[in-house]
Design a protein around this motif. Structure first.
Motif, mmCIF file in Angstrom:
data_model
loop_
_atom_site.group_PDB
_atom_site.id
_atom_site.type_symbol
_atom_site.label_atom_id
_atom_site.label_comp_id
_atom_site.label_asym_id
_atom_site.label_seq_id
_atom_site.Cartn_x
_atom_site.Cartn_y
_atom_site.Cartn_z
ATOM 1 N N GLU A 14 0.855 -1.176 0.000
ATOM 2 C CA GLU A 14 0.000 0.000 0.000
ATOM 3 C C GLU A 14 0.896 1.232 0.000
ATOM 4 O O GLU A 14 1.762 1.375 0.855
ATOM 5 C CB GLU A 14 -0.888 -0.005 1.246
ATOM 6 C CG GLU A 14 -2.009 0.985 1.174
ATOM 7 C CD GLU A 14 -3.038 0.763 2.272
ATOM 8 O OE1 GLU A 14 -3.410 1.764 2.901
ATOM 9 O OE2 GLU A 14 -3.425 -0.393 2.499
ATOM 10 N N THR A 15 0.682 2.109 -0.981
ATOM 11 C CA THR A 15 1.521 3.290 -1.108
ATOM 12 C C THR A 15 0.989 4.428 -0.249
ATOM 13 O O THR A 15 -0.175 4.427 0.144
ATOM 14 C CB THR A 15 1.600 3.778 -2.569
ATOM 15 O OG1 THR A 15 0.326 4.284 -2.956
ATOM 16 C CG2 THR A 15 2.024 2.672 -3.509
ATOM 17 N N GLY A 16 1.838 5.400 0.017
ATOM 18 C CA GLY A 16 1.434 6.571 0.777
ATOM 19 C C GLY A 16 0.656 7.566 -0.063
ATOM 20 O O GLY A 16 -0.002 8.459 0.440
ATOM 21 N N THR A 17 0.751 7.424 -1.390
ATOM 22 C CA THR A 17 0.017 8.278 -2.326
ATOM 23 C C THR A 17 -0.626 7.386 -3.381
ATOM 24 O O THR A 17 -0.472 6.175 -3.347
ATOM 25 C CB THR A 17 0.952 9.296 -3.007
ATOM 26 O OG1 THR A 17 1.908 8.573 -3.789
ATOM 27 C CG2 THR A 17 1.675 10.160 -1.999
ATOM 28 N N SER A 18 -1.298 7.957 -4.336
ATOM 29 C CA SER A 18 -1.975 7.188 -5.386
ATOM 30 C C SER A 18 -0.996 6.320 -6.162
ATOM 31 O O SER A 18 0.104 6.749 -6.492
ATOM 32 C CB SER A 18 -2.653 8.136 -6.370
ATOM 33 O OG SER A 18 -3.611 8.920 -5.727
ATOM 34 N N ALA A 19 -1.413 5.105 -6.469
ATOM 35 C CA ALA A 19 -0.638 4.223 -7.340
ATOM 36 C C ALA A 19 -1.019 4.554 -8.778
ATOM 37 O O ALA A 19 -2.197 4.603 -9.111
ATOM 38 C CB ALA A 19 -0.936 2.772 -7.016
ATOM 39 N N TRP A 20 -0.022 4.808 -9.633
ATOM 40 C CA TRP A 20 -0.288 5.276 -10.987
ATOM 41 C C TRP A 20 -0.067 4.232 -12.068
ATOM 42 O O TRP A 20 -0.690 4.294 -13.114
ATOM 43 C CB TRP A 20 0.579 6.495 -11.289
ATOM 44 C CG TRP A 20 0.018 7.729 -10.681
ATOM 45 C CD1 TRP A 20 -0.029 8.030 -9.353
ATOM 46 C CD2 TRP A 20 -0.602 8.810 -11.341
ATOM 47 N NE1 TRP A 20 -0.631 9.235 -9.157
ATOM 48 C CE2 TRP A 20 -0.991 9.747 -10.369
ATOM 49 C CE3 TRP A 20 -0.848 9.090 -12.671
ATOM 50 C CZ2 TRP A 20 -1.619 10.933 -10.686
ATOM 51 C CZ3 TRP A 20 -1.474 10.289 -12.983
ATOM 52 C CH2 TRP A 20 -1.853 11.189 -11.990
ATOM 53 N N ALA A 21 0.834 3.327 -11.880
ATOM 54 C CA ALA A 21 1.123 2.351 -12.931
ATOM 55 C C ALA A 21 1.614 1.065 -12.301
ATOM 56 O O ALA A 21 2.166 1.066 -11.201
ATOM 57 C CB ALA A 21 2.173 2.910 -13.896
ATOM 58 N N VAL A 22 1.418 -0.029 -13.025
ATOM 59 C CA VAL A 22 1.867 -1.333 -12.552
ATOM 60 C C VAL A 22 2.317 -2.151 -13.761
ATOM 61 O O VAL A 22 1.795 -1.978 -14.863
ATOM 62 C CB VAL A 22 0.749 -2.061 -11.757
ATOM 63 C CG1 VAL A 22 -0.431 -2.384 -12.644
ATOM 64 C CG2 VAL A 22 1.266 -3.283 -11.042
ATOM 65 N N ALA A 23 3.311 -3.007 -13.564
ATOM 66 C CA ALA A 23 3.793 -3.889 -14.637
ATOM 67 C C ALA A 23 4.272 -5.185 -14.024
ATOM 68 O O ALA A 23 4.849 -5.196 -12.928
ATOM 69 C CB ALA A 23 4.930 -3.222 -15.410
ATOM 70 N N LEU A 24 4.050 -6.265 -14.724
ATOM 71 C CA LEU A 24 4.521 -7.578 -14.325
ATOM 72 C C LEU A 24 5.764 -7.898 -15.134
ATOM 73 O O LEU A 24 5.746 -7.815 -16.368
ATOM 74 C CB LEU A 24 3.423 -8.611 -14.592
ATOM 75 C CG LEU A 24 3.681 -10.024 -14.131
ATOM 76 C CD1 LEU A 24 3.843 -10.074 -12.610
ATOM 77 C CD2 LEU A 24 2.523 -10.918 -14.554
ATOM 78 N N ILE A 25 6.859 -8.234 -14.448
ATOM 79 C CA ILE A 25 8.132 -8.547 -15.106
ATOM 80 C C ILE A 25 8.448 -10.009 -14.776
ATOM 81 O O ILE A 25 9.145 -10.302 -13.799
ATOM 82 C CB ILE A 25 9.280 -7.627 -14.613
ATOM 83 C CG1 ILE A 25 8.835 -6.177 -14.478
ATOM 84 C CG2 ILE A 25 10.506 -7.778 -15.508
ATOM 85 C CD1 ILE A 25 8.417 -5.504 -15.750
ATOM 86 N N PRO A 26 7.919 -10.963 -15.554
ATOM 87 C CA PRO A 26 8.047 -12.380 -15.206
ATOM 88 C C PRO A 26 9.491 -12.857 -15.076
ATOM 89 O O PRO A 26 9.818 -13.609 -14.160
ATOM 90 C CB PRO A 26 7.337 -13.114 -16.346
ATOM 91 C CG PRO A 26 6.529 -12.095 -17.042
ATOM 92 C CD PRO A 26 7.163 -10.767 -16.778
ATOM 93 N N GLU A 27 10.364 -12.418 -15.995
ATOM 94 C CA GLU A 27 11.742 -12.916 -15.953
ATOM 95 C C GLU A 27 12.509 -12.420 -14.732
ATOM 96 O O GLU A 27 13.535 -12.981 -14.369
ATOM 97 C CB GLU A 27 12.500 -12.596 -17.247
ATOM 98 C CG GLU A 27 12.641 -11.141 -17.570
ATOM 99 C CD GLU A 27 11.490 -10.559 -18.389
ATOM 100 O OE1 GLU A 27 11.690 -9.468 -18.927
ATOM 101 O OE2 GLU A 27 10.413 -11.152 -18.472
#
Length: 173
Positions: A14-27
């Motif tokens: 949980e961030t202290g401010t808004s979460a803006w982006a997310v990415a999954l990096i499988p490798e």
């Protein structure tokens, strides 16, 4: 969570401010996120609540794009593109791309081109071999929000703040 029990959510961080982006990096077995203040966070997928901050000098980012080999490209508020290697957080490349916030980035299906769009109404296409600008496109001054390559790498589809969907032929601009 699982599809058959969506109420059983695992909170990764949980961030202290808004979460803006997310990415999954499988490798890199990583979930990457960025918050409103530009704090880049890496979480180990297999171990929730093991989130670590990665020190990258950037302002907020609306987009994180995995590009392979454990790398991700972030488009920032101040118009920069930053390529980051995970899990160590090393900056592989950084360049000035736009004069306004970058709203989205896309990698061509053959991975030879990168496209970026921004609040300044421009769309830029970059050679991935050396991150140099191959083309600059625009259609008015409205912010460009989204973009995507066609499967054959021949065209770029964009959506802008003037409520338009545009189709650009990359070879002829």
């Amino acid at each position: 969570t699982t599809l058959d029990n969506p109420s059983a959510i695992t909170n990764v961080y949980e961030t202290g401010t808004s979460a803006w982006a997310v990415a999954l990096i499988p490798e890199a077995n990583s979930l990457l996120s960025v918050d409103y203040k530009g704090k880049l966070l890496r979480s180990d997928i297999a171990t929730p609540n093991t989130t670590q901050a990665i020190e990258v000098p950037m302002r907020w980012s609306r987009v994180l794009l995995p590009v392979g080999d454990g790398k991700v490209i972030a488009g920032t508020e101040d118009g920069k593109l930053i390529e980051i290697h995970l899990p160590d957080g090393a900056i592989v490349a950084q360049w000035d791309a736009h004069t306004a916030a970058i709203h989205n980035i896309a990698l061509s299906p053959d991975k030879t081109l990168l496209a970026s769009c921004a609040g300044d109404g421009t769309i830029k296409i970059w050679n991935r071999s050396n991150n140099t600008e191959a083309k600059s496109l625009s259609y008015g001054k409205a912010a460009v929000w989204e973009l995507a390559f066609t499967r054959d790498n021949a065209k770029l589809v964009t959506a802008d703040a003037d409520r338009r969907l545009n189709l650009f032929d990359i070879a002829s601009s």
